[in-house]
Design a protein around this motif. Structure first.
Motif, PDB file in Angstrom:
ATOM      1  N   LEU A  32      50.702 102.398  82.682  1.00 31.81           N
ATOM      2  CA  LEU A  32      51.568 101.283  83.465  1.00 31.81           C
ATOM      3  C   LEU A  32      52.221 101.932  84.334  1.00 31.81           C
ATOM      4  O   LEU A  32      52.703 101.352  85.308  1.00 31.81           O
ATOM      5  CB  LEU A  32      52.431 100.610  82.106  1.00 31.81           C
ATOM      6  N   GLN A  35      52.417 100.673  88.203  1.00 35.42           N
ATOM      7  CA  GLN A  35      53.807 100.253  88.770  1.00 35.42           C
ATOM      8  C   GLN A  35      53.964 100.840  90.240  1.00 35.42           C
ATOM      9  O   GLN A  35      54.436 100.258  90.915  1.00 35.42           O
ATOM     10  CB  GLN A  35      54.805 100.959  87.923  1.00 35.42           C
ATOM     11  N   TRP A  43      51.168  97.932  91.689  1.00 34.86           N
ATOM     12  CA  TRP A  43      51.608  96.360  91.510  1.00 34.86           C
ATOM     13  C   TRP A  43      52.985  96.276  91.421  1.00 34.86           C
ATOM     14  O   TRP A  43      53.686  96.816  91.049  1.00 34.86           O
ATOM     15  CB  TRP A  43      50.948  96.020  90.178  1.00 34.86           C
ATOM     16  N   ASP A  44      53.282  95.024  91.674  1.00 43.96           N
ATOM     17  CA  ASP A  44      54.615  94.838  91.529  1.00 43.96           C
ATOM     18  C   ASP A  44      54.880  93.766  90.147  1.00 43.96           C
ATOM     19  O   ASP A  44      54.154  92.756  90.089  1.00 43.96           O
ATOM     20  CB  ASP A  44      55.256  93.688  92.684  1.00 43.96           C
ATOM     21  N   PHE A  45      55.432  94.486  89.392  1.00 39.55           N
ATOM     22  CA  PHE A  45      55.871  93.823  88.027  1.00 39.55           C
ATOM     23  C   PHE A  45      56.928  93.086  88.026  1.00 39.55           C
ATOM     24  O   PHE A  45      57.645  92.804  86.913  1.00 39.55           O
ATOM     25  CB  PHE A  45      55.682  94.874  86.919  1.00 39.55           C
ATOM     26  N   GLU A  46      57.738  92.809  88.969  1.00 36.44           N
ATOM     27  CA  GLU A  46      58.648  91.871  89.326  1.00 36.44           C
ATOM     28  C   GLU A  46      60.042  92.473  88.504  1.00 36.44           C
ATOM     29  O   GLU A  46      60.477  91.801  87.712  1.00 36.44           O
ATOM     30  CB  GLU A  46      58.400  90.403  88.628  1.00 36.44           C
ATOM     31  N   LEU A  88      56.958  96.481  79.565  1.00 42.03           N
ATOM     32  CA  LEU A  88      55.633  96.057  79.273  1.00 42.03           C
ATOM     33  C   LEU A  88      54.795  96.499  78.403  1.00 42.03           C
ATOM     34  O   LEU A  88      53.829  95.828  77.636  1.00 42.03           O
ATOM     35  CB  LEU A  88      54.882  96.390  80.869  1.00 42.03           C
ATOM     36  N   PHE A 135      47.340  92.059  82.239  1.00 43.74           N
ATOM     37  CA  PHE A 135      48.108  91.738  83.453  1.00 43.74           C
ATOM     38  C   PHE A 135      47.224  91.319  84.533  1.00 43.74           C
ATOM     39  O   PHE A 135      46.945  92.152  85.477  1.00 43.74           O
ATOM     40  CB  PHE A 135      48.952  92.958  83.640  1.00 43.74           C
ATOM     41  N   HIS A 187      50.049  89.533  89.035  1.00 44.97           N
ATOM     42  CA  HIS A 187      51.032  90.657  89.674  1.00 44.97           C
ATOM     43  C   HIS A 187      50.409  90.898  91.123  1.00 44.97           C
ATOM     44  O   HIS A 187      49.358  91.540  91.147  1.00 44.97           O
ATOM     45  CB  HIS A 187      51.296  91.970  88.796  1.00 44.97           C
TER      46      HIS A 187
END
Length: 178
Positions: free
Chosen positions: A117, A121, A124-127, A134, A171, A175
């Motif tokens: 993860l 990160q 990806w944009d996990f907001e 996560l 995910f 994302h």
């Protein structure tokens, strides 16, 4: 036996009359000795089990040992009884070892979640969600999937790859890539 029979004939007649009793005593002694050896071999069986072997596996394992020893004829040497005991136990010990290995592999896989993860990160944009949050979100589901999918014979790297795939599936496309 008529009166006046010589001493040697009297002794021979006594020996012949006592012979069935002597045979019975020898047979009973052999049976008692055999029973003691069998009990001794059976008594040791639970101590061969690994510490973590669950009770649900001990009873069937002991039943298999009893059956294996019961099939041996009276008078079987102790070494052969011990070998039969060990052979009857081996499938249970192997299965236990495989279950333990599966647990280890699940732990290896679960440790992979967080580090993967962190890597995702960067891409990806996990907001705003953290790798910790996560991981908590998906850990139980991934544990269940690993438990269902793994046999305990897989190499660790294959388990890590599987976990990375599971994480990506958890995910999906929702994302954005950075």
């Amino acid at each position: 036996i008529p009166l006046g029979t010589p001493q040697s004939k009297l002794e021979a007649a006594c020996e012949k009359a006592l012979e069935p009793f002597q045979v019975e005593v020898v047979q009973r002694h052999a049976q008692d000795q055999d029973r003691a050896i069998r009990e001794s071999v059976l008594t040791v069986a639970p101590f061969i089990f690994p510490w973590g072997l669950a009770a649900q596996y001990k009873d069937p394992a002991l039943a298999a040992v009893r059956e294996a020893i019961a099939q041996l004829p009276v008078g079987t040497a102790q070494a052969k009884m011990e070998k039969a005991r060990d052979e009857a136990l081996q499938p249970f010990l192997d299965a236990h070892q495989q279950r333990e290995r599966k647990k280890e592999l699940i732990d290896v896989g679960l440790r992979e979640i967080f580090s993967y993860l962190l890597k995702l990160q960067q891409e990806w944009d996990f907001e705003g969600a953290t790798a910790w949050s996560l991981e908590r979100e998906v850990k139980d589901r991934i544990r269940q999937r690993l438990d269902a999918d793994l046999s305990g014979k897989e190499p660790e790297e294959a388990v890590r790859k599987k976990v990375r795939r599971f994480v990506r599936e958890e995910f999906p496309e929702d994302h954005e890539r950075r």
